[in-house]
Design a protein around this motif. Structure first.
Motif, PDB file in Angstrom:
ATOM      1  N   VAL A 109       0.828  -1.214   0.000  1.00  0.00           N
ATOM      2  CA  VAL A 109       0.000   0.000   0.000  1.00  0.00           C
ATOM      3  C   VAL A 109       0.864   1.268   0.000  1.00  0.00           C
ATOM      4  CG1 VAL A 109      -1.754   1.271   1.298  1.00  0.00           C
ATOM      5  CG2 VAL A 109      -1.848  -1.204   1.164  1.00  0.00           C
ATOM      6  N   HIS A 110       2.002   1.236   0.722  1.00  0.00           N
ATOM      7  CA  HIS A 110       2.795   2.469   0.806  1.00  0.00           C
ATOM      8  C   HIS A 110       3.410   2.861  -0.550  1.00  0.00           C
ATOM      9  CE1 HIS A 110       6.019  -0.551   1.275  1.00  0.00           C
ATOM     10  NE2 HIS A 110       6.793   0.376   0.758  1.00  0.00           N
ATOM     11  N   LEU A 144       1.640   2.697  -3.390  1.00  0.00           N
ATOM     12  CA  LEU A 144       0.590   3.003  -4.364  1.00  0.00           C
ATOM     13  C   LEU A 144       0.553   4.475  -4.779  1.00  0.00           C
ATOM     14  CD1 LEU A 144      -2.213   0.672  -2.988  1.00  0.00           C
ATOM     15  CD2 LEU A 144      -0.785   0.332  -5.005  1.00  0.00           C
ATOM     16  N   GLY A 145       0.832   5.368  -3.816  1.00  0.00           N
ATOM     17  CA  GLY A 145       0.831   6.802  -4.143  1.00  0.00           C
ATOM     18  C   GLY A 145       1.854   7.101  -5.225  1.00  0.00           C
ATOM     19  N   CYS A 197      -4.067   1.420  -9.124  1.00  0.00           N
ATOM     20  CA  CYS A 197      -3.732   2.073  -7.850  1.00  0.00           C
ATOM     21  C   CYS A 197      -4.986   2.651  -7.204  1.00  0.00           C
ATOM     22  CB  CYS A 197      -2.718   3.195  -8.077  1.00  0.00           C
ATOM     23  SG  CYS A 197      -1.138   2.595  -8.628  1.00  0.00           S
ATOM     24  N   ARG A 198      -5.808   3.284  -8.012  1.00  0.00           N
ATOM     25  CA  ARG A 198      -7.017   3.895  -7.433  1.00  0.00           C
ATOM     26  C   ARG A 198      -7.901   2.831  -6.828  1.00  0.00           C
ATOM     27  NH1 ARG A 198      -7.057   7.442 -12.074  1.00  0.00           N
ATOM     28  NH2 ARG A 198      -5.966   9.321 -11.415  1.00  0.00           N
ATOM     29  N   LYS A 254      -7.008  -0.017  -5.664  1.00  0.00           N
ATOM     30  CA  LYS A 254      -6.400  -0.533  -4.435  1.00  0.00           C
ATOM     31  C   LYS A 254      -6.481   0.489  -3.313  1.00  0.00           C
ATOM     32  CE  LYS A 254      -3.841  -4.147  -4.342  1.00  0.00           C
ATOM     33  NZ  LYS A 254      -2.762  -4.742  -3.677  1.00  0.00           N
ATOM     34  N   LEU A 255      -6.441   1.743  -3.688  1.00  0.00           N
ATOM     35  CA  LEU A 255      -6.530   2.778  -2.661  1.00  0.00           C
ATOM     36  C   LEU A 255      -7.977   3.000  -2.215  1.00  0.00           C
ATOM     37  CD1 LEU A 255      -3.967   5.292  -4.165  1.00  0.00           C
ATOM     38  CD2 LEU A 255      -3.760   4.186  -1.946  1.00  0.00           C
TER      39      LEU A 255
END
Ligand code: HEM
Length: 488
Positions: A334-335, A337-338, A356-357, A359-360
């Motif tokens: 997760v870290h 993904l940004g 990414c979106r 997953k976020l």
């Protein structure tokens, strides 16, 4: 077909080792084997093998560190070995990054059946071993063909990994060969492959060996002494970080070297330079979904600079490879993904942005039903939304990259179904491959008939187009839309 085991673009294996299934790891103490009498095998007492015994007899004969070492060592059972120990010579200790006297968890390695394993070729860098010869001044000539035969014999049936060292003796000279490159595919197959990484494989009698002279003083090597079986300097055994240069002035010259064919640079590859100055040679076609790189990828330019950092781009490439191979995208932490989302935006890689979106937690709302009114409104506001066989495509940001120029599309194709234009102007089918990146949904069924269409495309073109656009969402038929409306 890939090389053995997936590897990141920075050269780190992704999956670690393939441990023999169902077999436990065994804790063994590393003991020095006499380098002079080295056979290249790790020698174990039969009583040390416990649950491995049957597997070893069956042929699982490669030992590796349980936490996953690139380098694998053949195993030999011998009653003379001390129980509970793995006898390794100093070169093997170097290759496995272990120190004598220390305990390590080892496992048996099993070759995964779905991966290429036998090496087509390997490249070795030859240096004088740290010894009297290396320390002396003067030139030492070695016949590369004889050396090749010797290496071939010594490595036959062994699995070698990139950066592994091999010690060879020829005419009283001790030589260290660093495995610089290994390939399970020949040059032509590598050109064909969308991506190809290989860091380990089995040496067979057919494996071609290319040798080059290593720069004696240029590259630091871990200190290996041939006068004593002790690999590392006293007090430095645990650190494994001690590097010392081969400071001798003896020079090695290889005669009769076999040159590598197709040494030239391939046009299918482009050098991608990251923001922090790392260079990635990447297959052009792998980068095709990155729509902001279209011009660079399609042209002859040898390199392109991107506004993405090395570590992030490394993962972008892993993502691209997985999707190109039709596999699920890897599960990135997760870290990351940004940063990956920003990379997706910088490269124009919509699929990565969507990944990414999603997953976020922000579900990708890009793909939806679009009314003709909505399309017209966006175009009136200066955007460039196309309708192609009922698909709605947003090419606004890509227009400057369009190989046919930025002007023709807005001039001829807005607010109509442009399928016929598309058919007429594009001789190759390469253009089909971009469509997924621009796809933002389907024209609402109620509007399909109302969209102007100057000329119908041919049925052959439509069939081909639909074959390439199986990613399209399934629009609900008009009847179910009417029913849904009536239920309110
Ligand atoms: C999403 C839509 C489109 C994509 C992905 C796309 C892609 C491409 C590609 C890859 C080429 C290179 C040559 C080839 O592959 O044949 C190309 C060339 C070209 N495109 Fe497009 N195109 C699109 C839409 C259009 C439209 C709607 C028009 C016309 C109204 C158009 C006009 C042209 C022209 C004139 C060329 C140059 C052809 C040549 O030099 O032979 N394109 N386009």
């Amino acid at each position: 077909m890939k090389g053995l085991g997936p590897i990141s673009y920075q050269g780190a294996p992704i999956n670690g080792s393939h441990k023999a299934e169902g077999l436990p790891t065994i804790r063994l103490r590393v003991e020095n084997a006499d380098l002079a009498a080295a056979t290249g095998d790790a020698v174990l007492h039969p009583a040390s093998c416990g649950a491995w015994h049957a597997a070893l007899l069956e042929g699982h004969r490669y030992l590796c560190l349980a936490k996953g070492s690139d380098c694998l060592v053949n195993v030999r059972l011998d009653n003379s070995a001390r129980e509970g120990c793995a006898c390794l010579d100093s070169v093997q200790q170097h290759n496995l990054h272990v120190a004598p006297g220390e305990h390590y968890e080892f496992s048996l390695w099993e070759h995964p059946s779905d991966e290429a394993f036998e090496l087509h070729d390997l490249e070795g860098e030859v240096r004088l071993f740290r010894s009297r010869e290396a320390a002396a001044s003067g030139t030492f000539q070695v016949d590369a063909q004889r050396l090749t035969k010797l290496i071939s014999k010594q490595l036959f049936g062994r699995v070698v990994a990139v950066n592994e060292l091999v010690l060879v003796h020829l005419d009283g000279l001790a030589l260290i060969i660093r495995i610089a490159n290994v390939n399970t595919l020949d040059e032509a197959a590598k050109e064909e492959a969308l991506s190809y990484h290989c860091y380990r494989g089995l040496v067979t009698p057919d494996t071609i060996i290319y040798l080059t002279e290593g720069d004696v003083r240029g590259e630091p090597m871990q200190q290996i002494s041939d006068s004593s079986p002790q690999l590392l300097a006293e007090g430095d055994q645990k650190s494994q970080g001690h590097l010392s240069e081969c400071s001798g002035s003896g020079r090695l010259v290889l005669l009769n070297r076999r040159p590598r064919p197709f040494g030239g640079r391939s046009h299918t590859v482009i050098d991608v330079l990251t923001r922090d100055d790392e260079l990635f040679p990447v297959k052009r076609k792998l980068l095709r979904p990155c729509i902001n790189l279209t011009q660079a990828v399609r042209s002859d330019v040898p390199s392109v600079t991107i506004n993405v950092d090395t570590l992030v781009f490394d993962r972008v490439l892993i993502f691209l490879e997985a999707t190109a191979a039709g596999q699920l995208a890897p599960d990135f932490a997760v870290h990351l993904l940004g940063d990956l989302l920003h990379a997706g935006e910088a490269l124009g890689l919509q699929s990565l942005q969507g990944y990414c979106r999603a997953k976020l937690g922000r579900l990708d709302s890009r793909i939806q039903l679009r009314t003709f009114e909505e399309v017209e409104a966006h175009n009136a506001a200066g955007q460039c939304w196309l309708i192609l066989d009922g698909m709605v495509l947003d090419v606004t940001r890509w227009l400057p990259e369009h190989p046919g120029g930025a002007r023709i599309i807005p001039a001829q194709s807005l607010n109509l179904d442009c399928a016929r234009f598309f058919e007429v102007y594009h001789s190759s089918r390469e253009s089909f491959l971009y469509l997924r990146e621009f796809y933002i949904g389907e024209l609402h069924p109620k509007d399909v008939a109302a969209v102007p269409c100057k000329e119908r495309p041919s049925p052959e073109f439509l069939a081909q187009l639909r074959g390439y656009t199986r990613f399209r969402m399934q629009p609900p038929d008009e009847e179910s839309l009417v029913k849904a409306f009536k239920s309110f």
